[in-house]
Design an enzyme around this catalytic site. Sequence first.
Site, PDB file in Angstrom:
ATOM      1  CD  GLU A  37      -3.096  -1.209   2.481  1.00 18.78           C
ATOM      2  OE1 GLU A  37      -4.094  -1.674   2.002  1.00 18.78           O
ATOM      3  OE2 GLU A  37      -2.776  -0.688   3.404  1.00 18.78           O
TER       4      GLU A  37
ATOM      5  CD  GLU B 104      -4.050  -5.854   2.807  1.00 18.64           C
ATOM      6  OE1 GLU B 104      -4.756  -5.345   3.112  1.00 18.64           O
ATOM      7  OE2 GLU B 104      -2.883  -5.980   2.495  1.00 18.64           O
TER       8      GLU B 104
ATOM      9  CE  LYS C  36      -5.521  -5.006  21.166  1.00 15.54           C
ATOM     10  NZ  LYS C  36      -4.760  -3.638  20.998  1.00 15.54           N
TER      11      LYS C  36
END
EC number: 3.2.1.23
Length: 651
Positions: free
Chosen positions: A146, A303, A352
């Site tokens: 990216e 992605e 996370k």
Amino acid sequence: MPDVIAYGGDWNPEQWPEETWRQDVALMREAGVNQVSLGIFSWSLLEPAEGVFDFGWLDRAMDLLAANGIRAGLATPTASPPPWFAASYPEALPVDADGRRLHHGSRQGFCPSSPIYRDRALRIAERVATRYAGHPALALWHVHNEYGCHNARCYCDTSAGAFRAWLRARYSSLDELNDAWGTAFWSQRYGEWTQILPPRATPSFTNPGQQLDFRRFSSDALVELYTAERDLLRSVTPDVPVTTNLMAGAHWDMDCWAFAAEVDVVSTDHYLIGARAEPHIDLAFAADYARSLNGGRPWLLMEHSTSAVNWQPRNLAKAPGELRRNSLQHLARGADAIMFFQWRASRAGAEKWHSAMLPHAGPDTKIFREVKALGTELAGLDGVPGSRVTADVAILLDHASVWAQDHPAQPSSELDPAEEAKRWHAALWRAGITCDLAHPEGDLSGYRLVLVPMLYLVSDAGAAGLADFTRAGGVTLVGPYSGIVDEHDRVRLGGYPGAWRELLGVSVEEFFPLEGPIALESGGTGTVWSELAHVNGAKVLDAYATGEPAWTRHEQGGGAAHYLTTRLDDAALARVLAAVCAEAGVRPAATAPPGVEVVRRAHPDGRAFLFAINHTGADAEVTTPAGARATVPAGDVLILPEVPGGEQGTH
């Protein structure tokens, strides 16, 4: 590329003890994963101290993948320099427009123009390339990650010097630059190249030409970093394709057209924005943009998310079936890879709370069951990989125009060119029309209809290209505030829209931004913007209640050029687009009710697949051009194979 759909996600084994790796790979095989992205943010582990390398863990991970028949899109880990880099070379850290030097602690912590960064990045890339050249798991090089997501522009002294060098290559003399930037205004005329700086924080508006060129330079600096790594990789592994994951349709700081010209295959990332009322329409725009960047060829979705992301104000989980529907929507619009971030949800770190193929709760979960089901389905789609989507309509889109219009000294702050392009695309989506995006200087000859929603800046070549397309028999619809300035952001004099006055048969003498809606004779309304226009050969198709033209049509050669002098409300825009589509002979791929998306992928030999995607909560019937009917259950996707001769089945 392989003749199967690549399926998988980012695997980050370095975040986990090695005893979990074999469980990971076993679950990958269970889920139908055949490819992973590997090593993207691993620089600090591969080179824990400057000049000290440790590839043992990556060797074992690559060998484990190869032993289980899983390919690797192996990354150069250059998107996140390690702590030793920042500590040893603080001058290579990025600086913002206010002069603040940004510190290590996240990712992309480097100045794109830093020669120190480039040297160290190429060194680790060369080590990775030579070590894994010929490895049986290696299928693709994934350069960086990216580009420009967090450091698209740096304003440090190194960047200033690189900017001046870029300008000297662009302009033959300082006089030419002064003319291009209009520096006679506000006593800005430069007498020496060394006087030129990036557009750092100033008391008032920066020079528009300076700001625009700095955006161009900054994008070019990122492209140069990519091509330097790409060329190194090609020298070591000439047969391995090289790419980098763009953020087409979501991130406007890089010129995606420039990047697309340098990759072996376009890959992109896409994430739904939860605040959007219909995020699946944004998905369609991003997918169409990726396909267009790859010249209509299949592209790679590098992605997307299985469920919630971690970086929005409210991170919405996906409803049951949405993971599959999103994935097949990308596939329908030309993707030959369906990849996620990431394979296993991280236990620690800033991401996370980002969903993954294998959630924190483990395999006995909604997400993993859907991941397995999708893997099985994709493996059974023989014939889809390699097929293409073709479109009869193109929307012109240029990053330089978006950048120029981003300057704050504009007639209205409510005009957003990127959002307007998406709004026109959304109107076509609702009409069932598949659409490409095209650069203004690209080849338009394959289209029936070209749309120009809000192209404020256009070069002479781009202006001529649209005129040639129209006079050769095409239909054109130009929206307001288009063709206003040249490539230097200088106003085209003589009346707006200067680039296309003759083509459109219209001359605009003044802009009238709106505080509220303005009524049209047709019953629709204009919003945000209006123009005082006079026809010069064009026919008025709709007007304001006061009589001035709102929508005109001008015959040119064998074609016709339409013009809108206002930003129409959604319903009025849909009516105008329906009219120009009918005039151009553009039709949907199938007949479907609102909220049901139908896209066709085809091979040159006539084999084809009609994707019918139901985004509604009710069953819907789709009728193909051949007259076949199929019911698409609520929230479901049907893939209808076509074979030469007109036979049709259901997958």
